[in-house]
Design a protein around this motif. Structure first.
Motif, PDB file in Angstrom:
ATOM      1  N   UNK A 221       0.841  -1.242  -0.173  1.00  0.00           N
ATOM      2  CA  UNK A 221      -0.021   0.175   0.062  1.00  0.00           C
ATOM      3  C   UNK A 221       0.735   1.397  -0.011  1.00  0.00           C
ATOM      4  N   UNK A 222       1.856   1.191   0.662  1.00  0.00           N
ATOM      5  CA  UNK A 222       2.933   2.400   0.694  1.00  0.00           C
ATOM      6  C   UNK A 222       3.600   2.493  -0.537  1.00  0.00           C
ATOM      7  N   UNK A 223       3.902   1.439  -1.416  1.00  0.00           N
ATOM      8  CA  UNK A 223       4.602   1.625  -2.564  1.00  0.00           C
ATOM      9  C   UNK A 223       3.703   2.091  -3.505  1.00  0.00           C
ATOM     10  N   UNK A 224       2.383   1.876  -3.484  1.00  0.00           N
ATOM     11  CA  UNK A 224       1.169   2.530  -4.432  1.00  0.00           C
ATOM     12  C   UNK A 224       0.888   3.598  -4.052  1.00  0.00           C
ATOM     13  N   UNK A 225       1.035   4.120  -2.905  1.00  0.00           N
ATOM     14  CA  UNK A 225       0.763   5.496  -2.091  1.00  0.00           C
ATOM     15  C   UNK A 225       1.934   6.249  -2.913  1.00  0.00           C
ATOM     16  N   UNK A 226       3.179   5.873  -2.841  1.00  0.00           N
ATOM     17  CA  UNK A 226       4.130   6.597  -3.344  1.00  0.00           C
ATOM     18  C   UNK A 226       4.134   7.030  -4.983  1.00  0.00           C
TER      19      UNK A 226
END
Length: 489
Positions: A221-226
């Motif tokens: 989710x954090x990578x997608x958020x980036x």
């Protein structure tokens, strides 16, 4: 009326019709001896030209030396497609034609420098160029040495000064180009160094995130958020200075409340990326745990910085590429000497090459008519014309003012107008700006050849015309170029 295709038709030359006493009344021959006058009677003749007839045509081989005996004549020069009258006279004794036949320069074909037309019935005393040259060399040897030295010395001097001016201009342009290239190259180098540091920091933070035992779904989710943050930053509208400062304060307060380390260093990065409080709230929600928020914020901050630095590098290298392209267009090293061109290309490349001279104090206004047709030209020579005129305009404004470059069409000609908001050119000097070696600049700052060279390039080389209009605050040089090939003469 054009005389390009008109035939010179004169009455046959009649020898021996003019006496020695009559020749002595002409100011050219009043100091000659009786033997010299007798030689002129023997070798010369008289010729009649009816009113309106063409006597001599500019560009034809200079075979005759003429002295006006009676009547009125007009002299004209060919400027582009027009005949411009330079003088009108009825003074008895004026001379024209092969006036430089005494200069012995092997391989150089002498031509009439101007067209002569009889405005009413006119009579002339005529010598062949060969006889006139022999007479001058035999009767006035010292004067001929002086005249030849003056004429040939002037030509050599002008050629050397022209070459010197080209070298000085080349040196100035090279220095300017190096200066222009240095700025983006240095910017790219600085951005590359900073990018290396940010990527290293990003790797470190990623390792810290992984070591924090982040659940795989959270990390995904954090990578997608980036990626979402980077995309949002790319589409974010530009902020004014005041808006950016307010946004930095808001973001800094938000991070301080959540104990993010280095909050006031990160806030400008997020503000410059166009992110707001809503974006930070979204990041906080996706991270899930407060203890990992600090690492996540720093990681995304590094991602934003790397994007910004890569944009800086792209802009800098694009600037270098543009400068190289402009230099190639300006020099025309890879182009044919004569070609059909869009005048705007040369104008733009010249403005780029002279950017260091124009400086920040001069506002450049372009008013181009992009629908203009291409013109037949020697582009490298025209670029020299634009350089000379723009350089003079910038110097006239002393580094502060408005430079206006405008293009438009009048009938069968493309007009390039280059204007400045300087003090203007006084009327008494305006008529002399195209004279060789005439300059209003202080000693050592100008050769007086820039506009003379420009005039000869436009008029002689392209069949066009160049004029100046000036008043305080508005000086314009108008370069007129034909849209078709000039007729062969």
């Amino acid at each position: 009326m054009s005389d390009v295709a008109e035939t010179v038709v004169l009455a046959p030359c009649e020898p021996g019709k003019l006496s020695a006493a009559e020749l002595k009344t002409l100011f050219l021959f009043e100091k000659l001896t009786d033997d010299q006058l007798a030689w002129l009677v023997e070798h010369g003749c008289t010729m009649h030209a009816p009113a309106g007839s063409l006597v001599l045509r500019e560009g034809d081989p200079a075979e005759l030396f003429l002295v006006l005996l009676s009547g009125t004549i007009a002299l004209s020069r060919r400027i582009g497609e027009d005949d411009v009258r330079t003088s009108r006279t009825e003074q008895r004794g004026v001379y024209m034609g092969a006036t430089q036949a005494y200069i012995q320069d092997e391989g150089v074909e002498r031509k009439y420098p101007a067209t002569t037309r009889a405005l009413d019935d006119a009579d002339f005393f005529v010598l062949s160029a060969e006889d006139f040259g022999w007479m001058m060399r035999e009767w006035f040897p010292m004067a001929i040495h002086l005249l030849e030295g003056l004429a040939l010395g002037w030509q050599n001097q002008q050629a050397r000064i022209n070459e010197r001016q080209r070298l000085v201009a080349l040196g100035a342009l090279s220095a300017g180009l190096m200066h222009e290239l240095n700025n983006p190259a240095a910017a790219a180098s600085r951005a590359t160094g900073a990018l290396r540091q940010r990527v290293a920091g990003m790797r470190h933070k990623l390792g810290m995130l992984a070591a924090g035992k982040v659940a795989p779904d959270r990390l995904d989710a954090l990578v997608e958020l980036q990626e979402d943050v980077i995309e949002r930053a790319a589409k974010a509208p530009a902020l004014t200075a005041i808006q950016a400062a307010d946004r930095e304060d808001e973001l800094g307060d938000w991070m301080d409340e959540r104990h993010v380390t280095g909050a006031w260093d990160l806030a400008p990065v997020f503000a410059q990326g166009g992110l707001d409080i809503d974006c930070l709230d979204d990041i906080e929600a996706r991270v899930g745990t407060p203890e990992l928020l600090d690492q996540a914020i720093h990681w995304i901050g590094y991602a934003l910085e790397t994007e910004q630095l890569m944009s800086d590098i792209e802009d800098a290298t694009g600037r270098v590429s543009s400068l190289v392209t402009a230099a190639k267009q300006y020099s025309q090293l890879d182009r044919a000497a004569h070609q059909w061109i869009d005048v705007h290309t040369g104008l733009d490349s010249t403005l780029v090459m002279l950017g260091h001279k124009i400086g920040d104090g001069v506002k450049v206004v372009k008013d181009y008519d992009r629908s203009l047709p291409q013109v037949p030209a020697h582009p490298a020579e025209l670029n020299q014309v634009w350089t000379n005129i723009i350089d003079n305009a910038v110097q006239a404004m002393h580094g502060a003012g408005t430079l206006t470059v405008k293009t438009f069409r009048v009938d069968d000609h493309v007009i390039v107008s280059i204007g400045d908001s300087g003090p203007g050119i006084p009327e008494e000097l305006r008529k002399r700006v195209f004279e060789p070696f005439f300059t209003t600049k202080p000693v050592g700052e100008g050769t007086g050849l820039g506009l003379d060279i420009s005039y000869r390039i436009v008029v002689n080389g392209h069949g066009g015309d160049i004029v100046v209009k000036s008043q305080p605050g508005d000086t314009r040089f108008l370069v007129k170029l034909p849209v078709s090939e000039p007729p062969s003469r």
